[in-house]
Structure formats: structure tokens, C-alpha cells
Motif scaffolding. Structure first.
Motif, PDB file in Angstrom:
ATOM      1  N   ALA A   1     -11.435   3.883  -4.837  1.00 60.03           N
ATOM      2  CA  ALA A   1     -10.567   3.854  -3.665  1.00 60.03           C
ATOM      3  C   ALA A   1     -10.223   5.282  -3.258  1.00 60.03           C
ATOM      4  CB  ALA A   1      -9.294   3.070  -3.978  1.00 60.03           C
ATOM      5  N   ASN A   2     -10.049   5.511  -1.939  1.00 58.28           N
ATOM      6  CA  ASN A   2      -9.677   6.838  -1.478  1.00 58.28           C
ATOM      7  C   ASN A   2      -8.159   6.964  -1.342  1.00 58.28           C
ATOM      8  OD1 ASN A   2      -9.036   5.504   0.906  1.00 58.28           O
ATOM      9  ND2 ASN A   2     -10.829   6.242   2.015  1.00 58.28           N
ATOM     10  N   ARG A   3      -7.718   8.114  -0.857  1.00 55.65           N
ATOM     11  CA  ARG A   3      -6.277   8.398  -0.779  1.00 55.65           C
ATOM     12  C   ARG A   3      -5.551   7.381   0.101  1.00 55.65           C
ATOM     13  NH1 ARG A   3      -2.733  12.774  -1.387  1.00 55.65           N
ATOM     14  NH2 ARG A   3      -4.422  13.989  -2.322  1.00 55.65           N
ATOM     15  N   ALA A   4      -6.149   7.038   1.260  1.00 56.20           N
ATOM     16  CA  ALA A   4      -5.490   6.101   2.175  1.00 56.20           C
ATOM     17  C   ALA A   4      -5.328   4.731   1.521  1.00 56.20           C
ATOM     18  CB  ALA A   4      -6.294   5.985   3.468  1.00 56.20           C
ATOM     19  N   ALA A   5      -6.382   4.263   0.852  1.00 54.69           N
ATOM     20  CA  ALA A   5      -6.312   2.954   0.189  1.00 54.69           C
ATOM     21  C   ALA A   5      -5.300   2.987  -0.953  1.00 54.69           C
ATOM     22  CB  ALA A   5      -7.687   2.571  -0.339  1.00 54.69           C
ATOM     23  N   TRP A   6      -5.231   4.110  -1.650  1.00 59.50           N
ATOM     24  CA  TRP A   6      -4.264   4.264  -2.747  1.00 59.50           C
ATOM     25  C   TRP A   6      -2.827   4.092  -2.240  1.00 59.50           C
ATOM     26  CZ3 TRP A   6      -3.444   4.735  -7.879  1.00 59.50           C
ATOM     27  CH2 TRP A   6      -2.279   5.361  -8.310  1.00 59.50           C
ATOM     28  N   TYR A   7      -2.514   4.789  -1.168  1.00 57.76           N
ATOM     29  CA  TYR A   7      -1.141   4.716  -0.650  1.00 57.76           C
ATOM     30  C   TYR A   7      -0.826   3.350  -0.050  1.00 57.76           C
ATOM     31  CZ  TYR A   7       0.209   9.500  -1.616  1.00 57.76           C
ATOM     32  OH  TYR A   7       0.561  10.668  -2.260  1.00 57.76           O
ATOM     33  N   ARG A   8      -1.844   2.659   0.469  1.00 61.56           N
ATOM     34  CA  ARG A   8      -1.607   1.295   0.948  1.00 61.56           C
ATOM     35  C   ARG A   8      -1.226   0.376  -0.207  1.00 61.56           C
ATOM     36  NH1 ARG A   8      -6.034   2.374   4.464  1.00 61.56           N
ATOM     37  NH2 ARG A   8      -7.504   1.292   3.099  1.00 61.56           N
ATOM     38  N   GLN A   9      -1.869   0.557  -1.347  1.00 58.28           N
ATOM     39  CA  GLN A   9      -1.549  -0.255  -2.524  1.00 58.28           C
ATOM     40  C   GLN A   9      -0.143   0.045  -3.035  1.00 58.28           C
ATOM     41  OE1 GLN A   9      -2.890  -2.747  -4.110  1.00 58.28           O
ATOM     42  NE2 GLN A   9      -4.833  -2.878  -2.998  1.00 58.28           N
ATOM     43  N   LEU A  10       0.221   1.336  -3.036  1.00 56.64           N
ATOM     44  CA  LEU A  10       1.580   1.691  -3.470  1.00 56.64           C
ATOM     45  C   LEU A  10       2.614   1.047  -2.546  1.00 56.64           C
ATOM     46  CD1 LEU A  10       1.593   5.485  -4.449  1.00 56.64           C
ATOM     47  CD2 LEU A  10       1.264   3.493  -5.898  1.00 56.64           C
ATOM     48  N   ALA A  11       2.367   1.139  -1.231  1.00 51.69           N
ATOM     49  CA  ALA A  11       3.311   0.571  -0.267  1.00 51.69           C
ATOM     50  C   ALA A  11       3.442  -0.934  -0.458  1.00 51.69           C
ATOM     51  CB  ALA A  11       2.845   0.890   1.155  1.00 51.69           C
ATOM     52  N   LEU A  12       2.324  -1.596  -0.735  1.00 51.55           N
ATOM     53  CA  LEU A  12       2.348  -3.046  -0.945  1.00 51.55           C
ATOM     54  C   LEU A  12       3.167  -3.405  -2.178  1.00 51.55           C
ATOM     55  CD1 LEU A  12       1.228  -5.771   0.045  1.00 51.55           C
ATOM     56  CD2 LEU A  12      -0.735  -5.417  -1.468  1.00 51.55           C
ATOM     57  N   LYS A  13       2.977  -2.666  -3.263  1.00 52.26           N
ATOM     58  CA  LYS A  13       3.729  -2.922  -4.500  1.00 52.26           C
ATOM     59  C   LYS A  13       5.221  -2.707  -4.282  1.00 52.26           C
ATOM     60  CE  LYS A  13       0.723  -4.020  -7.728  1.00 52.26           C
ATOM     61  NZ  LYS A  13       0.850  -5.284  -8.472  1.00 52.26           N
ATOM     62  N   ILE A  14       5.556  -1.636  -3.591  1.00 51.05           N
ATOM     63  CA  ILE A  14       6.969  -1.320  -3.363  1.00 51.05           C
ATOM     64  C   ILE A  14       7.601  -2.347  -2.423  1.00 51.05           C
ATOM     65  CG2 ILE A  14       8.523   0.376  -2.307  1.00 51.05           C
ATOM     66  CD1 ILE A  14       6.694   2.549  -3.493  1.00 51.05           C
ATOM     67  N   ALA A  15       6.844  -2.779  -1.408  1.00 49.25           N
ATOM     68  CA  ALA A  15       7.359  -3.798  -0.485  1.00 49.25           C
ATOM     69  C   ALA A  15       7.681  -5.095  -1.220  1.00 49.25           C
ATOM     70  CB  ALA A  15       6.345  -4.054   0.626  1.00 49.25           C
ATOM     71  N   ASN A  16       6.884  -5.390  -2.243  1.00 52.44           N
ATOM     72  CA  ASN A  16       7.121  -6.598  -3.048  1.00 52.44           C
ATOM     73  C   ASN A  16       8.077  -6.361  -4.214  1.00 52.44           C
ATOM     74  OD1 ASN A  16       5.352  -8.119  -1.464  1.00 52.44           O
ATOM     75  ND2 ASN A  16       3.574  -7.488  -2.669  1.00 52.44           N
ATOM     76  N   ASN A  17       8.542  -5.092  -4.317  1.00 50.53           N
ATOM     77  CA  ASN A  17       9.473  -4.706  -5.375  1.00 50.53           C
ATOM     78  C   ASN A  17       8.951  -5.049  -6.769  1.00 50.53           C
ATOM     79  OD1 ASN A  17      11.838  -3.440  -6.208  1.00 50.53           O
ATOM     80  ND2 ASN A  17      12.983  -5.368  -6.290  1.00 50.53           N
ATOM     81  N   ARG A  18       7.668  -4.745  -6.967  1.00 58.69           N
ATOM     82  CA  ARG A  18       7.038  -4.983  -8.270  1.00 58.69           C
ATOM     83  C   ARG A  18       6.935  -3.674  -9.047  1.00 58.69           C
ATOM     84  NH1 ARG A  18       4.055  -9.802  -7.822  1.00 58.69           N
ATOM     85  NH2 ARG A  18       5.384 -11.236  -6.658  1.00 58.69           N
ATOM     86  N   PRO A  19       7.386  -3.639 -10.304  1.00 60.94           N
ATOM     87  CA  PRO A  19       7.275  -2.406 -11.102  1.00 60.94           C
ATOM     88  C   PRO A  19       5.816  -2.035 -11.341  1.00 60.94           C
ATOM     89  CG  PRO A  19       7.963  -4.237 -12.483  1.00 60.94           C
ATOM     90  CD  PRO A  19       8.003  -4.746 -11.080  1.00 60.94           C
ATOM     91  N   PHE A  20       5.546  -0.747 -11.386  1.00 63.37           N
ATOM     92  CA  PHE A  20       4.184  -0.299 -11.665  1.00 63.37           C
ATOM     93  C   PHE A  20       4.228   1.071 -12.325  1.00 63.37           C
ATOM     94  CE2 PHE A  20       4.998   0.876  -7.191  1.00 63.37           C
ATOM     95  CZ  PHE A  20       4.783   2.249  -7.229  1.00 63.37           C
ATOM     96  N   THR A  21       3.084   1.466 -12.871  1.00 70.01           N
ATOM     97  CA  THR A  21       2.935   2.760 -13.546  1.00 70.01           C
ATOM     98  C   THR A  21       1.792   3.535 -12.901  1.00 70.01           C
ATOM     99  OG1 THR A  21       3.730   1.867 -15.650  1.00 70.01           O
ATOM    100  CG2 THR A  21       2.447   3.899 -15.753  1.00 70.01           C
TER     101      THR A  21
END
Length: 722
Positions: free
Chosen positions: A310-330
Motif C-alpha cells: 500500500a502507498n502513503r495515501a492508502a495508509w492514511y485512509r486505513q488510519l482514518a477508517l480505524k479512528i472513525a470506528n474508534n478501534r485501537p491499533f498499533t
């Protein structure tokens, strides 16, 4: 004359075709903007345009990264692009005589790179282009990138054709059928009482029915069973003159071929009066290939083209999705150690191989990751669902250990090492920016602590970073606030201890921390955007002071230290040239450059050192003796003298090997006609050993502390009286 008439006829035909699409000078549309946004991500360019070339101007139907919506045709790059079948590729507009003086090159948007593919109708008319633009030159497009641009252009043309057919709902049925006969889309006309009255060749090809099989039939026969209720409802509204909310719009449904196969389609309905009869027109477009192309291009826009991660744009989309769902991640942020040396030593092909190898290992090791990404350069990132509080140490250690496995490139063994920074959401950050910053600070600490290791973020890292940023801001303002001053450490002839000159030393009169030596801030200054300005100030200030002193004491010489970022600064040589022109004292100036910098110097830096030497200034290798590779510097023509490293001076009276080494350095210098000097003289014993070795110039706190300009002037007067 005939040629001119023919060209005008072709242009009139092209403009007529353009008018038929009814897109020129119309507002933005989401369907087109979506494609230009995709292209910007796919090609990583700041500007993407869908242009339509009119008689006197080009109009941007969709634009990304540019504020204007049209330009004059005479300065248009696209007017050149539509004159050819292939992609018009301009690697550097400044070097292309057709565009070097173009106002769009010399002014906003400062075009340097351009690639445009013509938008061509089924009848061969060139309406405009899809073009990608950058403000910096590029080598060109790879074959895959060329194909991507061709596919994008086909998608845009597909959207334009659909828009053209929609606009035909206002014409008579005779005109409708005339145009529809050559259309690539299925165009069907239906009468209220007679059923289907027109079935074009494209409809036969799309659905498999001949006109004789469909005339008089109901159109529901070609619609998927699941979509029939919605279709019938809208069709009946038009039939009874009630008007449909979908009239004139494109909506999706599933078409049904004769053999029973369903396919994705886009449909447009319209109704018109032809005499006393109400006719209904249906345009059907098979979008199977478009869906496949869009899916492929959107997938590519999310991938790093080299590694497949995945590239930088796809990476940040995944982070935004996780945060929007309020799911913990590492987050594990990984950076390769010494990767530049691989590129420099073995070439970029070897570097690419290493990056692909790391990507493959990450995919193998981190199978459970939400996403593995390459953020750019040699920086990778791993997103894990959950906090992993108990197992993160084991996971990080295992990952670094697995990466230690060396790889072969053309029978050469290349070792891979990496550092890791780890951060967790929501513990270490409340949004994408905060949690990524936390991981980045942890990575920085891992590298600072020796590399090849990992660090888990702790709040103290952020406090240290805040203090560092504050210090950087203060340093960036120091030159403006006139907080920098110069000190002058006297240098003496070893045989007579007569004053020989001085070394210029930078000091920072910090408003709260007091007088700071370069060791406290030179590392920060070297990466500051103002480092070149500070370097120029030092040179100009020192030259002016030396010019004043040399009028009275012509024997005086002066050494100025050049730090690394000065040598990388484009304005260094011009600064020295201008300053020499003002003061005419180049022979009294000696630039000291650290041995480590010279050993690792690149071609550009060498050229600048030669240029400085040709201006008449001397070049001294500072801290000589740290590296065995420094012996090769003795062969460089720009080297004028050697300055023995302070550590050797410190040990000269306690270590016999050091004593002999210093003697050898001095002897080598003498054989090559190079003057030798030594800094860091702190005792009489050290001075005696240097004198016996034949070192010509000495300096150090034992002989004199650094002095300000007034104090050094007084010292000059004292020696002048002797």
C-alpha cells in the motif's frame, strides 16, 4: 490554398463535434472530477486536467491542483497534443524550444513536465486531452504509466459520450435515429402502443437480439429480473406523461443478454413528442470494461508501484477508517539503516532490490497486519489491529531479527538493518497526525540510540521534541536578531611564537542560555533552512574584519570553518566571489573543511572546493588524521594545508605511536609542499612535541583563548610593538 481550406474544414468539423457534446464552458461534474483526482494519486503529480480545446481557448472541464479554469489556445500545450495520435510527452518544457518562453512555463502554474493524451471521438475528432502536469522536470512515463494514461483517457471519453447521448433527448426521433445508428451505445426507442420501434446495431451487439426479434417487444425483456420493478415504475411515469425523477439522469441497473447473462449497465431515459405521439428513448451503456478499468486504476492508485505494498495515501485512509470506528491499533514505523550507502555504493537497481526484499519480508512476517505500506524512500509502516501491549516487544524483536538476513545483488552480499518506532492508538494520539508523529518520534529515538533497534513511544519523547522545535525556532531567528558574533583564536608560528593569524569561531549569544559554542547548535543549524544565510554572514563578516586588520598588519592570515551545509549551499561560490571582489584579500583567507566531510565528498562538493581554490583562497583539511582514507586527500589539488586533529595533539606527549604519526603527517605535508598546523594545544609538553615534529602553526587555549574583535586588535598592537 486548398491545404488551408482543408485544414479549416477539419477544424470546423472538430468544433462541430465538440459542440455536440455540450460540455464546453459548463460547471464541474463529479464524474469527471473523480477521474482527475484518481489520476493525481496514480501519477503522483500536483496538476491533472481534462481540457476541451475550442476555437480560441482551452476550457478545463475538470481540474486538480490549479486555480484557473481556462487559458488562451495560443499558449495551450493541449493544442499541440490534439495534433497527434499518441501521448505528447514533454520532460522539461524549459528545454523544449516550442515551450521555453511560454507564459505557463515562465509564470503560473510553472509547467516543466507535461503528458497529454488526446480525447478522440468514434469519428476521429480530437476534442481535447487528459493531461498530467508537474512543476519539476521528469524523465518521462514508463510503459505501465503510459497505459494507465490511455485507460484514463478512455474512461473520460466514455463519460463524455454518455453526456452527448443524453443531450439528444431534445431532438426529433428522425435525428435521434440518425445519430444512434453509429453510436457504440445501445439506443432504443419505444412507442406507447407499439413497443420497441427502433433498435440500433449496438443494441443488437450488446443484447444478442436482431431488430426483427425486438421490434414491437417490451423493453423489460432486456432488464435483469431484480431491476424490473424500479425500471417499470420509471418507464410508466414517462409513458403517462408524469415525468420521472430519473429522466435525463444516468442510473445503474443490470442488463440481460439473450443467452441469459447479466452485465452491469448505465441507463438514461428520456421522452419527447413526435407529432401527436409520445416516444421514449433509452440509452444503455455496457460498463463492464469501465468497471474493470476503474477498479484496476483505483487499485494502482493505492499501491506503491515498486514494492506492491500500500502507498502513503492508502495508509492514511486505513488510519482514518480505524479512528472513525474508534478501534485501537498499533503502528510500527520502520526505516532502513544505511540505505543511502546501498544506493551510492551499488546503484539504484540494488536499492530497489533491497526495498522489494524488505516488502516481501513484511508481507511474510506480518500476515495479520491490516495493511503493510511503503510511505516513501526507505520508510515502511505496519498497521496492526489491537494494542499488543504484552507481545509488542517480542513482535518488534522478531521483525528486526528477520530483516537481518543479508541479500545478494550480482554476487555481492548486502546486509539489511532497520530501526523501528512504535505507537498505539488511542494511547499515544487522538488522530492520524498525532499517532504518526508519536511513531516517528519513537523511530527517531531508536536511530539516535544506535540504530538496529526499536523504541515504544513514551510522552517524554514529545516533550523533548517540543524543546527541540523551540530551539530550532530560536536559532532561525538568531541571525535576524543579530545574536551571532565572531570570536578569533590566535594562531602562532611554532618556531618563534610570533602571531601568524587567527581562526574565526562562531558564537551564539543566546538571550537566556548565555554564550553558546557551535557544538551546542551546529547540528541543528546544518539542517536549518537559514544555514546558508548564516554561512554567508560568517564569510562576509570575517572578510570585512580581515580587510581592516590587513591594512595595518599585512602578514595576517585568517581561517574560516565551513560546515557541511555551507558546502551544499548553491550560493557559496558566488558569495565568496562577490566578497573577494569587494575586499580583494583572498590570499589571506583559509577555509577549513572537516576531514570526514572531504573523505565522503561528492562530485558537486569537489567542484565547489576547486572553484573556491581558483578564487585564491586556501583550503585546509581540518582534523586531519581521524580516518585512514584521509591520505587520499593529499592528492587533491585544492588542498593547501593540513590541520592535525585535536585528539592527536592531546595524545602526542603520552603515546609514542601518536608522536610518530604526527611526525609522519608533518613530513608528508612538507614533501607535498603543504603547510601543517595543529589545534588544541593545552600544555607546554604538547607544544614542544609539535615544534620538534616540525609543525609550522599552532593554536590552543595554552597559547591564547578565543578573543573578540577588540581583544584581538589589542593583541595585534602588542605584537606590532615587538
Amino acid at each position: 490554398m486548398k491545404i488551408a481550406d482543408s485544414q479549416q474544414e477539419q477544424e470546423n468539423k472538430r468544433l462541430h463535434a465538440l459542440a455536440e457534446f455540450q460540455l464546453f464552458d459548463t460547471p464541474p461534474e463529479e464524474a469527471f472530477d473523480r477521474l482527475t483526482a484518481l489520476a493525481a494519486r496514480l501519477f503522483e503529480v500536483p496538476i491533472v486536467l481534462i481540457t476541451l480545446v475550442g476555437r480560441n481557448k482551452q476550457f478545463f472541464k475538470s481540474r486538480q491542483g490549479i486555480s484557473i479554469c481556462e487559458t488562451a489556445r495560443e499558449v495551450s500545450f493541449c493544442s499541440h497534443a490534439i495534433a497527434q495520435d499518441d501521448i505528447l510527452l514533454i520532460s522539461d518544457a524549459l528545454k523544449d524550444p516550442r515551450f521555453a518562453t511560454n507564459p505557463l512555463v515562465l509564470g503560473y502554474p510553472f509547467i516543466r513536465f507535461y503528458a497529454g493524451k488526446p480525447l478522440v471521438t468514434a469519428t476521429g475528432d480530437r476534442l481535447g486531452t487528459v493531461c498530467i502536469i508537474d512543476s519539476v522536470p521528469r524523465d518521462g512515463l514508463s510503459r505501465s504509466e503510459e497505459q494507465n494514461l490511455i485507460d484514463l483517457t478512455a474512461l473520460v471519453m466514455d463519460r463524455m459520450e454518455l453526456h452527448r447521448l443524453q443531450s439528444l433527448r431534445s431532438v426529433s426521433q428522425q435525428r435521434f435515429e440518425s445519430i444512434a445508428s453509429t453510436s457504440p451505445d445501445a439506443i432504443i426507442c419505444s412507442d406507447i402502443s407499439q413497443g420497441i420501434t427502433f433498435w440500433n446495431a449496438a443494441a443488437q451487439k450488446m443484447f444478442g437480439y436482431k431488430p426483427s426479434e425486438m421490434l414491437g417487444q417490451m423493453t423489460a425483456k432486456i432488464i435483469s429480473v431484480q431491476d424490473i420493478p424500479v425500471y417499470k415504475e420509471e418507464f410508466l411515469k414517462l409513458r403517462h406523461g408524469q415525468g420521472s425523477a430519473l429522466e435525463g439522469k444516468v442510473f445503474p441497473l443490470r442488463g440481460l443478454r439473450k443467452e441469459g447473462v447479466e452485465f452491469p449497465a448505465e441507463v438514461s431515459l428520456s421522452a419527447w413528442q413526435d407529432g401527436d405521439r409520445t416516444s421514449i428513448g433509452i440509452i444503455v451503456r455496457d460498463v463492464t470494461e469501465r468497471h474493470e478499468s476503474e477498479a484496476r486504476l483505483f487499485r494502482l492508485a493505492s499501491l506503491d508501484m515498486l514494492t506492491g505494498l500500500a502507498n502513503r495515501a492508502a495508509w492514511y485512509r486505513q488510519l482514518a477508517l480505524k479512528i472513525a470506528n474508534n478501534r485501537p491499533f498499533t503502528i510500527l514505523l520502520l526505516d532502513l539503516d544505511g540505505f543511502k550507502a546501498v544506493n551510492d555504493g551499488y546503484g539504484h537497481a540494488a536499492g530497489d532490490m533491497v526495498l522489494c526484499r524488505v516488502a516481501s519480508l513484511l508481507e511474510d512476517i506480518c500476515k495479520d497486519a491490516v495493511v503493510n505500506a511503503r510511505l516513501g524512500g526507505d520508510e515502511f509502516a505496519i498497521l496492526l489491529a489491537g494494542a499488543y501491549e504484552d507481545s509488542i516487544d517480542t513482535m518488534a524483536s522478531s521483525l528486526l531479527q528477520r530483516l537481518l538476513k543479508p541479500v545478494y545483488y550480482e554476487e555481492t552480499l548486502i546486509e539489511i538493518r532497520a530501526s523501528l518506532g512504535i505507537a498505539q492508538y488511542p494511547t499515544h494520539g487522538k488522530d492520524e497526525r498525532d499517532v504518526m508523529k508519536a511513531a516517528d518520534l519513537a523511530l527517531y529515538r531508536a536511530k539516535a540510540n544506535g540504530k538496529g533497534r526499536y523504541e515504544l513511544f513514551i510522552p517524554e519523547f514529545r516533550e523533548v521534541d517540543k524543546a527541540k522545535r523551540t530551539f530550532e525556532n530560536e536559532l532561525n531567528q538568531a541571525l535576524i536578531k543579530r545574536e551571532f558574533i565572531l570570536a578569533y583564536q590566535p594562531k602562532f608560528f611554532s618556531d618563534s611564537l610570533q602571531l601568524a593569524g587567527c581562526e574565526v569561531l562562531l558564537r551564539w549569544a543566546h538571550p537566556t542560555r548565555g554564550m553558546l559554542k557551535p557544538s551546542s547548535f551546529i547540528e541543528t543549524l546544518s539542517v536549518s533552512p537559514f544555514s546558508g544565510d548564516v554561512g554567508e554572514w560568517i564569510i562576509k563578516e570575517a572578510f570585512a574584519q580581515m580587510n581592516q586588520w590587513c591594512r595595518e598588519y599585512p602578514f595576517l592570515t585568517c581561517s574560516i570553518n565551513l560546515f557541511t551545509s555551507q558546502l551544499l549551499h548553491d550560493g557559496l561560490v558566488n558569495c565568496v566571489r562577490e566578497t573577494v571582489g569587494i575586499h580583494s584579500t583572498p590570499s589571506f583567507i583559509n577555509f577549513e573543511v572537516d576531514e570526514a566531510v572531504l573523505v565522503s565528498t561528492d562530485v558537486i562538493m569537489q567542484e565547489r572546493l576547486h572553484a573556491l581554490n581558483h578564487l585564491g583562497v586556501q583550503i585546509t583539511v581540518d582534523h586531519f588524521g581521524k580516518h585512514t582514507a584521509a591520505l587520499s586527500l593529499l592528492c587533491q589539488e585544492f588542498v593547501s594545508s593540513l590541520k592535525i586533529d585535536k585528539r592527536l595533539t592531546h595524545d602526542i606527549d603520552v603515546n609514542m605511536r601518536v608522536t610518530k604519526l604526527v611526525s609522519a603527517i608533518v613530513a608528508s605535508g612538507r614533501q607535498l609542499g603543504l603547510m601543517t598546523s595543529a589545534g588544541g594545544v593545552e600544555t607546554q609538553n604538547q607544544l614542544d612535541h609539535l615544534i620538534r615534529a616540525g609543525c609550522q602553526i599552532v593554536q590552543g587555549n595554552y597559547l591564547s583563548q578565543p578573543l573578540d574583535a577588540a581583544q584581538f586588535s589589542e593583541l595585534l598592537h602588542q605584537y606590532a610593538k615587538k
